[in-house]
Enzyme design. Structure first.
Site, PDB file in Angstrom:
ATOM      1  N   TYR A 123       0.816  -1.211   0.000  1.00  0.00           N
ATOM      2  CA  TYR A 123       0.000   0.000   0.000  1.00  0.00           C
ATOM      3  C   TYR A 123       0.852   1.264   0.000  1.00  0.00           C
ATOM      4  O   TYR A 123       1.804   1.390   0.771  1.00  0.00           O
ATOM      5  CB  TYR A 123      -0.921   0.035   1.235  1.00  0.00           C
ATOM      6  CG  TYR A 123      -1.664   1.341   1.378  1.00  0.00           C
ATOM      7  CD1 TYR A 123      -2.720   1.639   0.533  1.00  0.00           C
ATOM      8  CD2 TYR A 123      -1.273   2.293   2.316  1.00  0.00           C
ATOM      9  CE1 TYR A 123      -3.391   2.856   0.627  1.00  0.00           C
ATOM     10  CE2 TYR A 123      -1.939   3.509   2.419  1.00  0.00           C
ATOM     11  CZ  TYR A 123      -2.991   3.788   1.575  1.00  0.00           C
ATOM     12  OH  TYR A 123      -3.636   4.987   1.657  1.00  0.00           O
ATOM     13  N   HIS A 177      -3.788  16.423  -2.398  1.00  0.00           N
ATOM     14  CA  HIS A 177      -4.152  16.491  -0.980  1.00  0.00           C
ATOM     15  C   HIS A 177      -3.910  17.873  -0.364  1.00  0.00           C
ATOM     16  O   HIS A 177      -4.369  18.138   0.751  1.00  0.00           O
ATOM     17  CB  HIS A 177      -3.370  15.429  -0.190  1.00  0.00           C
ATOM     18  CG  HIS A 177      -3.875  14.033  -0.403  1.00  0.00           C
ATOM     19  ND1 HIS A 177      -4.127  13.507  -1.643  1.00  0.00           N
ATOM     20  CD2 HIS A 177      -4.181  13.040   0.484  1.00  0.00           C
ATOM     21  CE1 HIS A 177      -4.544  12.256  -1.524  1.00  0.00           C
ATOM     22  NE2 HIS A 177      -4.601  11.951  -0.238  1.00  0.00           N
ATOM     23  N   ASN A 217       1.050  11.265   6.037  1.00  0.00           N
ATOM     24  CA  ASN A 217       0.252  10.285   6.770  1.00  0.00           C
ATOM     25  C   ASN A 217       0.675  10.295   8.234  1.00  0.00           C
ATOM     26  O   ASN A 217       1.439   9.459   8.694  1.00  0.00           O
ATOM     27  CB  ASN A 217       0.478   8.898   6.165  1.00  0.00           C
ATOM     28  CG  ASN A 217      -0.755   8.031   6.209  1.00  0.00           C
ATOM     29  OD1 ASN A 217      -0.650   6.823   6.072  1.00  0.00           O
ATOM     30  ND2 ASN A 217      -1.920   8.588   6.391  1.00  0.00           N
ATOM     31  N   TYR A 257     -17.271  29.970  46.855  1.00  0.00           N
ATOM     32  CA  TYR A 257     -16.516  28.877  46.233  1.00  0.00           C
ATOM     33  C   TYR A 257     -15.400  29.371  45.310  1.00  0.00           C
ATOM     34  O   TYR A 257     -14.337  28.754  45.230  1.00  0.00           O
ATOM     35  CB  TYR A 257     -17.452  27.996  45.410  1.00  0.00           C
ATOM     36  CG  TYR A 257     -18.408  27.142  46.213  1.00  0.00           C
ATOM     37  CD1 TYR A 257     -18.449  27.190  47.603  1.00  0.00           C
ATOM     38  CD2 TYR A 257     -19.278  26.274  45.568  1.00  0.00           C
ATOM     39  CE1 TYR A 257     -19.325  26.422  48.327  1.00  0.00           C
ATOM     40  CE2 TYR A 257     -20.165  25.480  46.285  1.00  0.00           C
ATOM     41  CZ  TYR A 257     -20.192  25.561  47.665  1.00  0.00           C
ATOM     42  OH  TYR A 257     -21.061  24.791  48.376  1.00  0.00           O
ATOM     43  N   ARG A 279     -12.705  30.089  47.901  1.00  0.00           N
ATOM     44  CA  ARG A 279     -12.382  28.988  48.804  1.00  0.00           C
ATOM     45  C   ARG A 279     -11.923  27.726  48.054  1.00  0.00           C
ATOM     46  O   ARG A 279     -11.109  26.952  48.553  1.00  0.00           O
ATOM     47  CB  ARG A 279     -13.630  28.661  49.643  1.00  0.00           C
ATOM     48  CG  ARG A 279     -13.341  27.802  50.848  1.00  0.00           C
ATOM     49  CD  ARG A 279     -14.567  27.269  51.565  1.00  0.00           C
ATOM     50  NE  ARG A 279     -15.824  27.959  51.311  1.00  0.00           N
ATOM     51  CZ  ARG A 279     -17.016  27.394  51.481  1.00  0.00           C
ATOM     52  NH1 ARG A 279     -17.095  26.142  51.901  1.00  0.00           N
ATOM     53  NH2 ARG A 279     -18.125  28.061  51.251  1.00  0.00           N
ATOM     54  N   PHE A 338      -2.128   6.376  12.154  1.00  0.00           N
ATOM     55  CA  PHE A 338      -2.432   7.748  11.761  1.00  0.00           C
ATOM     56  C   PHE A 338      -3.717   8.266  12.400  1.00  0.00           C
ATOM     57  O   PHE A 338      -4.042   9.445  12.278  1.00  0.00           O
ATOM     58  CB  PHE A 338      -2.597   7.833  10.235  1.00  0.00           C
ATOM     59  CG  PHE A 338      -3.511   6.769   9.690  1.00  0.00           C
ATOM     60  CD1 PHE A 338      -4.876   6.799   9.945  1.00  0.00           C
ATOM     61  CD2 PHE A 338      -2.996   5.728   8.938  1.00  0.00           C
ATOM     62  CE1 PHE A 338      -5.717   5.816   9.467  1.00  0.00           C
ATOM     63  CE2 PHE A 338      -3.834   4.732   8.458  1.00  0.00           C
ATOM     64  CZ  PHE A 338      -5.208   4.781   8.720  1.00  0.00           C
ATOM     65  N   GLU A 367     -12.477   5.028   4.793  1.00  0.00           N
ATOM     66  CA  GLU A 367     -12.053   5.686   6.032  1.00  0.00           C
ATOM     67  C   GLU A 367     -13.324   6.132   6.759  1.00  0.00           C
ATOM     68  O   GLU A 367     -13.747   7.283   6.659  1.00  0.00           O
ATOM     69  CB  GLU A 367     -11.113   6.843   5.680  1.00  0.00           C
ATOM     70  CG  GLU A 367      -9.855   6.328   4.985  1.00  0.00           C
ATOM     71  CD  GLU A 367      -9.096   7.376   4.191  1.00  0.00           C
ATOM     72  OE1 GLU A 367      -9.454   8.566   4.284  1.00  0.00           O
ATOM     73  OE2 GLU A 367      -8.153   6.995   3.465  1.00  0.00           O
TER      74      GLU A 367
END
Length: 504
Positions: free
Chosen positions: A52, A82, A194, A277, A280, A326, A411
């Site tokens: 791959y 990309h 990646n 609060y 404190r 990834f 994916e």
């Protein structure tokens, strides 16, 4: 000089690289591992094995075989297709962190890139050449594909960079520094993009700023305690040891150090039996945020030294496995945790601001005004703080609970970790502004009480703060004061460094 090994980078070392511009180099052993991994990739290509991303397409195209004569074109097409990030670019410091973290990951020797590629990444960092990387467009699984593609463009002489205060074409900056663009070969484009380096870089910068403001929040809260004549008993060590959280114990100890010797602090029953609060419970609330920060730090330092690309090469190429390192889920969850933890520092700070300005809750001049009624004083500063904490509540919605399938459902679960990291940074910026407002109001209140009665450490903080923001004698454009105090907090450390004395 920080030496990268792929195994040992810490947040403190990264801080030196990012903020002090310390140079980086690769260890000899890590470069040897990278070279061995590269040799394995070359053998895979020569043998025509089906692996791959080396001899196949990407994502849903993983079943499409690529001729070995086209492997260079495959990598170039990958980067071009990309590199589709959008929006404003990441801050330069985040871009710098991405370069360093990507190089560190490749040095682990599981990615199969030439040592030349790593050397060029380190040259970018050392020369201060920072890729222009759009912030939006990553799903946080399959790696931070879009952001890292914009980083990879610079290595091949394309895209844009920030260099010496200017934005310019990358080739122009590379030429000035004598760095030659590379031609990506088998697997190198995939190995560059990646990974989780965008979310991790953004997360690391966010963490470093969050850590600083968490310390700053404690001394600012201590000045508020003095301005409101807070009860010191609630910070007694026995109270916090009885619960057992070390972070809570440490916050209480630091506050006690800050107000030590103060004539403004009171004992229970002296003016009132107990405080609200927001005063404190400072150790309990701030301490819980520190617990979250410690968790985030641990996850970031693991991820900074992780192999997060795909496939990974083991045993000199005898074992090449397509996995899912990834996937950004560990950082996505950490960033969502960071968002909530830091937002709480602003939530409680805003409540302290209200107690400083509300005449129904204290015996100070209404809204700390010099002439109540004629002058509004800090009234609208509290409005601003309330707006910021409200915005944070929206940003704190967890990004990691969302997932949208991509690449034709190959994916089908993603982390949205980069969105989480970006939102964490936005929250941190808002928190610092809220703390700036509290600091202004707390200094005003303490000075009204009489700075000669303050503890030595808080008084020193006030005196330094007064160089930034003057005492409020009459209404003015307070936006300028808030921004000035915000800038001071961002650029300076205000924290205890040796368990006893703060650096101001």
């Amino acid at each position: 000089m920080v030496t990268l090994t792929g195994e040992t980078l810490t947040l403190m070392e990264l801080k030196r690289i990012l903020y002090d511009k310390e140079h980086v180099k690769a260890s000899l052993g890590s470069m040897q591992k990278a070279a061995a991994s590269r040799k394995a990739v070359e053998q895979i290509v020569q043998k025509g094995e089906v692996v791959y991303g080396i001899t196949t397409g990407f994502g849903k195209f993983s079943d499409v075989l690529i001729n070995k004569d086209d492997v260079e074109a495959l990598q170039l097409h990958l980067i071009h297709s990309h590199a589709c990030g959008v929006g404003e670019p990441f801050p330069e410091i985040v871009s710098r962190a991405m370069i360093v973290l990507r190089a560190n990951a490749l040095l682990k020797g599981f990615s199969g890139v030439r040592p030349l590629l790593i050397e060029n990444l380190l040259k970018l960092a050392n020369a201060g050449i920072h890729p222009v990387i759009p912030q939006q467009g990553s799903l946080g699984a399959s790696g931070d594909l879009a952001p890292l593609s914009h980083l990879a463009l610079v290595l091949i002489g394309e895209g844009e960079v920030f260099y010496k205060g200017e934005r310019m074409p990358s080739l122009q900056a590379l030429t000035k520094e004598g760095i030659f663009p590379v031609t990506l070969t088998a697997k190198e484009g995939l190995a560059l993009i990646n990974g989780t380096q965008a979310m991790t870089a953004m997360g690391a910068v966010a963490y470093l700023e969050a850590e600083k403001i968490a310390y700053q929040a404690e001394i600012i809260a201590s000045i508020t305690l003095e301005g409101l004549r807070g009860i010191i008993d609630a910070f007694d060590e026995d109270v916090h040891l009885a619960r057992g959280y070390k972070e809570q114990v440490e916050v209480a100890r630091r506050v006690r150090e800050y107000v030590k010797g103060s004539k403004l602090m009171t004992k229970q029953g002296e003016l009132r039996v107990q405080d609200a609060y927001s005063l404190r419970c400072i150790p309990q609330v701030h301490g819980a945020s520190w617990q979250a920060l410690n968790y985030v730090k641990e996850k970031l330092e693991i991820e900074m030294n992780a192999a997060t690309d795909n496939p990974l090469i083991f045993e000199n190429g005898k074992k090449v496995i397509s996995g899912g390192n990834f996937h950004g889920q560990p950082i996505a969850l950490a960033m969502d945790f960071l968002k909530i933890a830091v937002a709480e520092l602003a939530n409680i700070s805003e409540r302290r601001i209200e107690r400083l300005v509300n005449p129904q809750l204290n015996d100070l001049p209404p809204f700390l005004s010099a002439e109540p009624g004629l002058q509004s004083g800090a009234m609208i500063m509290q409005y601003c703080a309330a707006s910021l904490v409200s915005e944070n509540k929206t940003l704190a919605h967890p990004a990691s609970v969302d997932s949208i399938p991509s690449s034709a459902n190959q994916e089908d679960h993603v982390s949205m970790g980069t969105i989480g990291a970006r939102h964490a940074y936005q929250i941190i910026r808002n928190v610092r502004l809220v703390l700036a407002i509290e600091a202004i109001c707390a200094m005003q209140a303490a000075e009204i009480r009489g700075k000669e009665n303050m503890a030595s450490l808080t008084k020193k903080m006030l005196e330094e703060g007064r160089k930034i923001v003057a005492f409020i004698k009459e209404d003015r454009v307070f936006s300028k004061d808030i921004e000035a105090m915000n800038k001071w907090l961002k650029e300076n450390e205000v924290m205890i460094t040796d368990q006893t004395h703060p650096t101001l």
